[in-house]
Design a protein around this motif. Structure first.
Motif, PDB file in Angstrom:
ATOM      1  N   THR A  47       0.856  -1.183   0.000  1.00  0.00           N
ATOM      2  CA  THR A  47       0.000   0.000   0.000  1.00  0.00           C
ATOM      3  C   THR A  47       0.894   1.236   0.000  1.00  0.00           C
ATOM      4  OG1 THR A  47      -1.711  -1.171   1.250  1.00  0.00           O
ATOM      5  CG2 THR A  47      -1.859   1.235   1.169  1.00  0.00           C
ATOM      6  N   THR A  48       0.655   2.156  -0.926  1.00  0.00           N
ATOM      7  CA  THR A  48       1.528   3.321  -1.101  1.00  0.00           C
ATOM      8  C   THR A  48       0.736   4.611  -0.990  1.00  0.00           C
ATOM      9  OG1 THR A  48       2.972   2.090  -2.608  1.00  0.00           O
ATOM     10  CG2 THR A  48       3.128   4.495  -2.668  1.00  0.00           C
ATOM     11  N   LEU A  49       1.251   5.540  -0.207  1.00  0.00           N
ATOM     12  CA  LEU A  49       0.743   6.906  -0.157  1.00  0.00           C
ATOM     13  C   LEU A  49       1.903   7.824  -0.529  1.00  0.00           C
ATOM     14  CD1 LEU A  49      -1.415   9.047   0.568  1.00  0.00           C
ATOM     15  CD2 LEU A  49      -0.556   8.956   2.917  1.00  0.00           C
ATOM     16  N   GLY A  50       1.727   8.596  -1.592  1.00  0.00           N
ATOM     17  CA  GLY A  50       2.837   9.416  -2.052  1.00  0.00           C
ATOM     18  C   GLY A  50       2.384  10.705  -2.697  1.00  0.00           C
ATOM     19  N   GLY A  51       3.325  11.621  -2.849  1.00  0.00           N
ATOM     20  CA  GLY A  51       3.032  12.890  -3.491  1.00  0.00           C
ATOM     21  C   GLY A  51       4.267  13.445  -4.165  1.00  0.00           C
ATOM     22  N   ALA A  52       4.054  14.447  -5.016  1.00  0.00           N
ATOM     23  CA  ALA A  52       5.152  15.078  -5.745  1.00  0.00           C
ATOM     24  C   ALA A  52       4.787  16.517  -6.045  1.00  0.00           C
ATOM     25  CB  ALA A  52       5.446  14.325  -7.035  1.00  0.00           C
ATOM     26  N   ILE A  53       5.806  17.357  -6.165  1.00  0.00           N
ATOM     27  CA  ILE A  53       5.615  18.757  -6.514  1.00  0.00           C
ATOM     28  C   ILE A  53       6.727  19.171  -7.476  1.00  0.00           C
ATOM     29  CG2 ILE A  53       6.942  19.612  -4.536  1.00  0.00           C
ATOM     30  CD1 ILE A  53       4.919  21.950  -4.406  1.00  0.00           C
ATOM     31  N   GLU A  54       6.398  20.052  -8.412  1.00  0.00           N
ATOM     32  CA  GLU A  54       7.379  20.512  -9.400  1.00  0.00           C
ATOM     33  C   GLU A  54       7.427  22.028  -9.418  1.00  0.00           C
ATOM     34  OE1 GLU A  54       8.406  19.950 -14.171  1.00  0.00           O
ATOM     35  OE2 GLU A  54       7.125  18.497 -13.120  1.00  0.00           O
ATOM     36  N   LEU A  55       8.646  22.561  -9.345  1.00  0.00           N
ATOM     37  CA  LEU A  55       8.874  23.997  -9.393  1.00  0.00           C
ATOM     38  C   LEU A  55       9.525  24.363 -10.714  1.00  0.00           C
ATOM     39  CD1 LEU A  55      10.371  24.574  -5.818  1.00  0.00           C
ATOM     40  CD2 LEU A  55       7.998  24.879  -6.541  1.00  0.00           C
ATOM     41  N   GLY A  56       8.962  25.349 -11.400  1.00  0.00           N
ATOM     42  CA  GLY A  56       9.504  25.795 -12.670  1.00  0.00           C
ATOM     43  C   GLY A  56      10.368  27.027 -12.502  1.00  0.00           C
ATOM     44  N   PHE A  57      11.489  27.073 -13.222  1.00  0.00           N
ATOM     45  CA  PHE A  57      12.408  28.208 -13.227  1.00  0.00           C
ATOM     46  C   PHE A  57      12.535  28.667 -14.677  1.00  0.00           C
ATOM     47  CE2 PHE A  57      13.423  25.462  -9.706  1.00  0.00           C
ATOM     48  CZ  PHE A  57      13.554  26.331  -8.635  1.00  0.00           C
ATOM     49  N   GLY A  58      11.611  29.501 -15.108  1.00  0.00           N
ATOM     50  CA  GLY A  58      11.575  29.852 -16.508  1.00  0.00           C
ATOM     51  C   GLY A  58      10.861  28.770 -17.302  1.00  0.00           C
ATOM     52  N   PRO A  59      10.803  28.899 -18.628  1.00  0.00           N
ATOM     53  CA  PRO A  59      10.024  27.967 -19.444  1.00  0.00           C
ATOM     54  C   PRO A  59      10.671  26.610 -19.674  1.00  0.00           C
ATOM     55  CG  PRO A  59      11.098  29.571 -20.844  1.00  0.00           C
ATOM     56  CD  PRO A  59      11.367  29.999 -19.430  1.00  0.00           C
ATOM     57  N   SER A  62      13.115  22.905 -14.609  1.00  0.00           N
ATOM     58  CA  SER A  62      12.296  22.696 -13.423  1.00  0.00           C
ATOM     59  C   SER A  62      12.946  21.664 -12.520  1.00  0.00           C
ATOM     60  CB  SER A  62      10.873  22.262 -13.798  1.00  0.00           C
ATOM     61  OG  SER A  62      10.876  20.996 -14.437  1.00  0.00           O
ATOM     62  N   VAL A  63      12.499  21.642 -11.272  1.00  0.00           N
ATOM     63  CA  VAL A  63      12.949  20.684 -10.275  1.00  0.00           C
ATOM     64  C   VAL A  63      11.720  20.012  -9.688  1.00  0.00           C
ATOM     65  CG1 VAL A  63      14.060  20.393  -8.036  1.00  0.00           C
ATOM     66  CG2 VAL A  63      15.076  21.922  -9.722  1.00  0.00           C
ATOM     67  N   GLN A  64      11.754  18.686  -9.590  1.00  0.00           N
ATOM     68  CA  GLN A  64      10.636  17.911  -9.051  1.00  0.00           C
ATOM     69  C   GLN A  64      11.093  17.142  -7.823  1.00  0.00           C
ATOM     70  OE1 GLN A  64       8.600  15.289 -11.874  1.00  0.00           O
ATOM     71  NE2 GLN A  64       8.257  13.792 -10.233  1.00  0.00           N
ATOM     72  N   GLY A  65      10.263  17.106  -6.796  1.00  0.00           N
ATOM     73  CA  GLY A  65      10.537  16.318  -5.605  1.00  0.00           C
ATOM     74  C   GLY A  65       9.417  15.341  -5.321  1.00  0.00           C
ATOM     75  N   ASP A  66       9.762  14.084  -5.010  1.00  0.00           N
ATOM     76  CA  ASP A  66       8.786  13.029  -4.700  1.00  0.00           C
ATOM     77  C   ASP A  66       9.046  12.485  -3.301  1.00  0.00           C
ATOM     78  OD1 ASP A  66       8.532  13.343  -7.476  1.00  0.00           O
ATOM     79  OD2 ASP A  66       9.568  11.462  -7.906  1.00  0.00           O
ATOM     80  N   ILE A  67       7.987  12.164  -2.575  1.00  0.00           N
ATOM     81  CA  ILE A  67       8.100  11.424  -1.328  1.00  0.00           C
ATOM     82  C   ILE A  67       7.000  10.376  -1.291  1.00  0.00           C
ATOM     83  CG2 ILE A  67       9.203  13.265   0.005  1.00  0.00           C
ATOM     84  CD1 ILE A  67       6.453  13.875   1.216  1.00  0.00           C
ATOM     85  N   ALA A  68       7.267   9.255  -0.626  1.00  0.00           N
ATOM     86  CA  ALA A  68       6.263   8.199  -0.528  1.00  0.00           C
ATOM     87  C   ALA A  68       6.526   7.366   0.714  1.00  0.00           C
ATOM     88  CB  ALA A  68       6.281   7.310  -1.772  1.00  0.00           C
TER      89      ALA A  68
END
Length: 234
Positions: A47-59, A62-68
């Motif tokens: 069973t997995t609970l996870g999320g991710a967010i992505e930050l853009g630096f110009g067009p 970008s940098v993405q971070g995941d945790i689970a």
């Protein structure tokens, strides 16, 4: 690769000082469950609970971070996972990236780095990743490929193939996937496939999930990485 990736992330975090706008381009959160389908092995599940967010630096950058966090019923243990991606968006609907991350389970850890790409061509979307893993000096390499075809705005059908080689031991998984959009930001997912490895019979498995996405891009660029993500159950 680790040094290059860390330098890329550091450069991205410094970009706001040069006047480039920083914004959250996408995010997602999901809950999923997978289990071996054999009646005698249904306690082998995850069973997995996870999320991710992505930050853009110009067009383009970008940098993405995941945790689970994952609960493995077969061994009654909870694992955790974290990954950072540095992403470059190419002209057209295509992106390339590099990532670094770590799994923790039962007092042990697996560190990993890799390269990845994702994109779309018409109604077909795809993603591929190569991962190198290191667990206390034991090394392994994983290759993952997946593709989806949008039958209509609500329904996607696709497939996934992963193979893992770790110092003489090989494991692979092959599956069919499906996704149904309840609304533009919420999707039900399903997976049916087989996992096979040295010294074991091929086992079928089934997975279901619910995912919510946010942002103008409809979520984040890349999926999860690591050994725990690869295993359908344990």
């Amino acid at each position: 690769m680790q040094k290059l990736l860390l330098l890329s992330i550091g450069a991205a975090l410094a970009l706001p000082q040069t006047g480039l706008a920083t914004e959250v381009t996408g995010a997602e959160i999901g809950l999923s469950y997978s289990t071996l389908a054999d009646g005698n092995a249904r306690d082998v599940n995850k069973t997995t609970l996870g999320g991710a967010i992505e930050l853009g630096f110009g067009p383009q950058f970008s940098v993405q971070g995941d945790i689970a966090t994952r609960y493995f019923d077969g061994i009654d243990e909870t694992g955790k996972n974290a990954t950072a991606h540095a992403i470059y968006h190419l002209p057209g609907d295509m992106a390339v990236g590099a990532f670094i991350g770590k799994d923790w389970l039962d007092g042990q850890s697996v560190e990993y780095t890799g390269l990845e790409t994702a994109g779309a061509m018409g109604q077909i979307s795809y993603e591929a990743a190569f991962t190198h893993m290191d667990a206390d000096g034991t090394h392994g390499n994983q290759l993952g490929l997946q593709a989806n075809y949008a039958l209509n705005p609500q329904l996607d059908l696709g497939g996934r193939f992963d193979t893992l080689h770790a110092e003489g031991d090989d494991m692979s998984r092959l599956s069919a996937t499906a996704g149904y959009r309840i609304n533009p930001g919420t999707m039900l997912t399903g997976e049916l496939g087989f996992v096979d490895g040295d010294g074991m019979d091929a086992e079928s498995f089934v997975g279901i999930g619910l995912k919510a996405t946010f942002g103008a891009t409809g979520g984040v660029t890349f999926g999860g990485r690591g050994l725990q993500e690869f295993l359908p159950g344990l």
